[in-house]
Design a protein around this motif. Structure first.
Motif, mmCIF file in Angstrom:
data_model
loop_
_atom_site.group_PDB
_atom_site.id
_atom_site.type_symbol
_atom_site.label_atom_id
_atom_site.label_comp_id
_atom_site.label_asym_id
_atom_site.label_seq_id
_atom_site.Cartn_x
_atom_site.Cartn_y
_atom_site.Cartn_z
ATOM 1 N N UNK A 342 0.846 -1.186 0.000
ATOM 2 C CA UNK A 342 0.000 0.000 0.000
ATOM 3 C C UNK A 342 0.883 1.238 0.000
ATOM 4 N N UNK A 343 1.887 1.237 0.851
ATOM 5 C CA UNK A 343 2.821 2.362 0.908
ATOM 6 C C UNK A 343 4.177 1.859 1.359
ATOM 7 N N UNK A 344 5.224 2.472 0.850
ATOM 8 C CA UNK A 344 6.588 2.108 1.224
ATOM 9 C C UNK A 344 7.395 3.352 1.544
ATOM 10 N N UNK A 345 8.252 3.212 2.512
ATOM 11 C CA UNK A 345 9.181 4.274 2.875
ATOM 12 C C UNK A 345 10.587 3.698 2.897
ATOM 13 N N UNK A 346 11.495 4.291 2.147
ATOM 14 C CA UNK A 346 12.904 3.892 2.179
ATOM 15 C C UNK A 346 13.679 4.926 2.971
ATOM 16 N N UNK A 347 14.487 4.458 3.907
ATOM 17 C CA UNK A 347 15.346 5.350 4.690
ATOM 18 C C UNK A 347 16.787 4.981 4.375
ATOM 19 N N UNK A 348 17.509 5.905 3.770
ATOM 20 C CA UNK A 348 18.883 5.662 3.349
ATOM 21 C C UNK A 348 19.834 6.457 4.229
ATOM 22 N N UNK A 349 20.859 5.780 4.717
ATOM 23 C CA UNK A 349 21.844 6.417 5.586
ATOM 24 C C UNK A 349 23.240 6.082 5.073
ATOM 25 N N UNK A 350 24.052 7.106 4.822
ATOM 26 C CA UNK A 350 25.415 6.852 4.388
ATOM 27 C C UNK A 350 25.855 7.798 3.293
ATOM 28 N N UNK A 351 26.875 7.398 2.600
ATOM 29 C CA UNK A 351 27.521 8.242 1.602
ATOM 30 C C UNK A 351 26.708 8.308 0.308
ATOM 31 N N UNK A 352 26.664 9.482 -0.290
ATOM 32 C CA UNK A 352 26.048 9.693 -1.611
ATOM 33 C C UNK A 352 24.565 9.337 -1.653
ATOM 34 N N UNK A 353 23.874 9.480 -0.531
ATOM 35 C CA UNK A 353 22.468 9.069 -0.500
ATOM 36 C C UNK A 353 21.589 9.910 -1.421
ATOM 37 N N UNK A 354 21.960 11.169 -1.631
ATOM 38 C CA UNK A 354 21.089 12.050 -2.405
ATOM 39 C C UNK A 354 21.176 11.798 -3.907
ATOM 40 N N UNK A 355 22.126 10.975 -4.325
ATOM 41 C CA UNK A 355 22.244 10.662 -5.750
ATOM 42 C C UNK A 355 21.728 9.266 -6.086
ATOM 43 N N UNK A 356 21.156 8.571 -5.109
ATOM 44 C CA UNK A 356 20.681 7.203 -5.332
ATOM 45 C C UNK A 356 19.390 7.216 -6.148
ATOM 46 N N UNK A 357 19.318 6.353 -7.151
ATOM 47 C CA UNK A 357 18.135 6.230 -7.996
ATOM 48 C C UNK A 357 17.167 5.222 -7.377
ATOM 49 N N UNK A 358 15.999 5.695 -6.956
ATOM 50 C CA UNK A 358 14.990 4.838 -6.326
ATOM 51 C C UNK A 358 13.764 4.650 -7.218
ATOM 52 N N UNK A 359 13.934 4.904 -8.505
ATOM 53 C CA UNK A 359 12.804 4.815 -9.427
ATOM 54 C C UNK A 359 12.152 3.449 -9.474
ATOM 55 N N UNK A 360 12.920 2.384 -9.201
ATOM 56 C CA UNK A 360 12.351 1.034 -9.273
ATOM 57 C C UNK A 360 11.298 0.792 -8.201
ATOM 58 N N UNK A 361 11.302 1.609 -7.144
ATOM 59 C CA UNK A 361 10.302 1.456 -6.095
ATOM 60 C C UNK A 361 9.012 2.211 -6.411
ATOM 61 N N UNK A 362 8.995 2.929 -7.518
ATOM 62 C CA UNK A 362 7.782 3.630 -7.928
ATOM 63 C C UNK A 362 7.049 2.882 -9.035
ATOM 64 N N UNK A 363 7.411 1.634 -9.230
ATOM 65 C CA UNK A 363 6.748 0.780 -10.213
ATOM 66 C C UNK A 363 5.289 0.572 -9.793
ATOM 67 N N UNK A 364 4.315 0.959 -10.624
ATOM 68 C CA UNK A 364 2.895 0.814 -10.251
ATOM 69 C C UNK A 364 2.491 -0.615 -9.918
ATOM 70 N N UNK A 365 3.194 -1.607 -10.482
ATOM 71 C CA UNK A 365 2.814 -3.000 -10.239
ATOM 72 C C UNK A 365 3.076 -3.430 -8.799
ATOM 73 N N UNK A 366 3.857 -2.650 -8.059
ATOM 74 C CA UNK A 366 4.152 -3.003 -6.672
ATOM 75 C C UNK A 366 3.015 -2.647 -5.731
ATOM 76 N N UNK A 367 2.121 -1.768 -6.182
ATOM 77 C CA UNK A 367 1.176 -1.153 -5.261
ATOM 78 C C UNK A 367 -0.268 -1.471 -5.611
ATOM 79 N N UNK A 368 -1.111 -1.247 -4.626
ATOM 80 C CA UNK A 368 -2.539 -1.383 -4.846
ATOM 81 C C UNK A 368 -3.001 -0.323 -5.845
ATOM 82 N N UNK A 369 -4.053 -0.614 -6.572
ATOM 83 C CA UNK A 369 -4.464 0.245 -7.683
ATOM 84 C C UNK A 369 -5.089 1.558 -7.241
ATOM 85 N N UNK A 370 -5.545 1.645 -5.989
ATOM 86 C CA UNK A 370 -6.276 2.848 -5.588
ATOM 87 C C UNK A 370 -5.379 3.960 -5.046
ATOM 88 N N UNK A 371 -4.054 3.763 -5.099
ATOM 89 C CA UNK A 371 -3.150 4.808 -4.638
ATOM 90 C C UNK A 371 -2.091 5.065 -5.703
#
Length: 455
Positions: A342-371
């Motif tokens: 339904x919802x996911x939160x990733x918490x990243x701690x360490x070096x170069x965290x602001x340049x990490x690509x997290x696009x794979x976690x926004x795949x619509x197939x991972x989530x329920x259809x109503x959100x």
């Protein structure tokens, strides 16, 4: 904002102690991955959340300790004080001479009403110490009597006394092989009550943590303390300060509120699960290297396959096809072991965290259809590593775990079978819990299970 922690029962007090020890160790640590200014900002945010300081300059945990037996509380208080780095307030605990006998009804119907005023006075006193109260974090087991029964009662009291404050219950799911013969009864009664009072329930499963200790931490003789330390490390990696998308260059000031906003978009779905990567013995960290793409790839598959650790992930599990004409809940379109979020939160701690690509976690197939996936996924980041790990660390929370609901389903079925055979019911009826109370609990949980099953 500050968080007041309630440690309930033996399990809650032992985990609570390990959690504050982990947080204090993190604050005291020196971390080369961030600047001195960054480190100081991190320290200030952490102390505001979890500690108050008195004239002695020793941080005092914002916590209330409750148990119906004195042994564990006395040990917890003395161990914290001996560390010299932090301590509990010597007046913020409540205990009696007789426990609850692993009986939920005894904790809920007897000890709860009898000691309500004393316990809530301690809570009120601790809340008044906070300049800004962010909410309550309760730690409790579901197998015993005090943590589960009294814990459920205290949670209801918190909701009544602080109707606008957030309440996050951390619950320990008992071993499948059974720690207590009536743990099914206790678990069903606890879950049904908490679901009506709490804003969210964060679940740790003893079986899963035990596997982490054995397979990832390489611990040969696993003790409860080993299990508790792994749980505390995971909790600390969640609650320590991080930058949210909205907080900009300042650490989040309302951790519980931000968690609820991110992970609980609907009041029917409030079960949270936690995944943490990497996990390994401390002496192995010096010989290990990690890359963010590798960590992200493993963590995403852990989410998809509903794995609690990176070892033994089923890489054959794939998300269902997006846009299929078959409903997502249909067995032909939903792989047997796929975990819909339904919802996911990733918490990243360490070096170069602001340049990490997290696009794979926004795949619509991972989530329920109503959100909308853009709303369902969020990321918090900080260059400051957690605890003694000067390495990349990535923590993940998921809400709406199908397998967890199936476990509830199995536990409800087992409890109904016991109830039909009238097994051990007299242990509950003598404290005022009748068959109707069990039936009401079944109704609540069956509705919850049904809601999760159709995701």
């Amino acid at each position: 904002m500050s968080i007041v922690t309630l440690q309930l029962g033996q399990c809650g007090n032992q985990i609570g102690h390990e959690l504050f020890s982990a947080i204090c160790g993190d604050v005291r640590g020196t971390h080369g991955l961030c600047s001195k200014k960054e480190n100081e900002s991190y320290h200030d945010a952490c102390k505001e959340r979890f500690f108050s300081e008195e004239e002695s300059q020793v941080p005092v945990a914002r916590a209330v300790l409750v148990d119906m037996e004195p042994k564990v509380i006395n040990q917890t208080l003395s161990t914290a004080a001996r560390s010299g780095y932090w301590r509990y307030d010597e007046h913020s605990h409540f205990c009696q001479k007789q426990g609850s006998g692993n009986n939920w009804a005894n904790g809920y119907s007897v000890h709860g009403p009898r000691h309500k005023e004393a316990i809530m006075n301690l809570v009120q006193r601790e809340a008044e110490k906070c300049d800004r109260l962010g909410g309550f974090f309760t730690i409790m087991s579901m197998a015993g009597g005090t943590g589960s029964g009294l814990g459920a009662f205290v949670t209801q009291c918190l909701r009544d006394a602080f109707p606008t404050s957030f309440i996050l219950n951390h619950i320990i799911w008992p071993y499948g092989t059974g720690e207590v013969i009536v743990q099914n009864y206790n678990s069903v009664l606890t879950l049904s009550r908490l679901y009506q009072s709490s804003d969210a329930l964060l679940v740790h499963e003893n079986d899963a943590i035990h596997k982490i200790c054995a397979q990832l931490m390489n611990i040969k003789q696993i003790s409860f303390r080993d299990v508790n330390q792994v749980i505390a490390h995971q909790l600390g990696s969640v609650f320590q300060p991080a930058y949210t998308a909205e907080s900009g260059s300042h650490y989040s000031r309302n951790p519980l509120g931000d968690l609820m906003e991110t992970l609980v978009p609907h009041p029917e779905f409030k079960m949270l699960g936690l995944r943490n990567i990497p996990q390994m013995p401390e002496n192995s960290l010096a010989y290990s290297t990690f890359s963010w793409p590798g960590l992200i790839r493993h963590l995403r598959q852990m989410l998809i396959a509903n794995a609690k650790m990176e070892e033994g992930i089923d890489w054959q599990v794939r998300p269902p096809r997006v846009g299929s004409s078959i409903p997502s809940s249909h067995p032909m379109n939903k792989p047997q072991h796929f975990n819909t979020s339904i919802a996911n939160l990733a918490i990243l701690r360490g070096k170069d965290v602001h340049s990490v690509d997290l696009g794979s976690f926004q795949d619509p197939s991972l989530y329920t259809s109503w959100l909308n996936p853009q709303d369902a996924f969020n990321a918090w980041k900080t260059p400051r590593a957690f605890n003694k790990e000067n390495k990349h660390e990535d923590s993940f929370h998921t809400l709406g775990e199908t397998s967890l609901c199936l476990k509830y389903d199995g536990r409800v079925d087992n409890t109904e079978q016991c109830l039909c055979s009238v097994a051990y019911i007299h242990q509950y009826t003598k404290f005022g819990i009748e068959e109707e109370d069990f039936l009401d609990s079944f109704t609540v949980l069956e509705q919850v299970i049904s809601s999760y099953t159709i995701l």
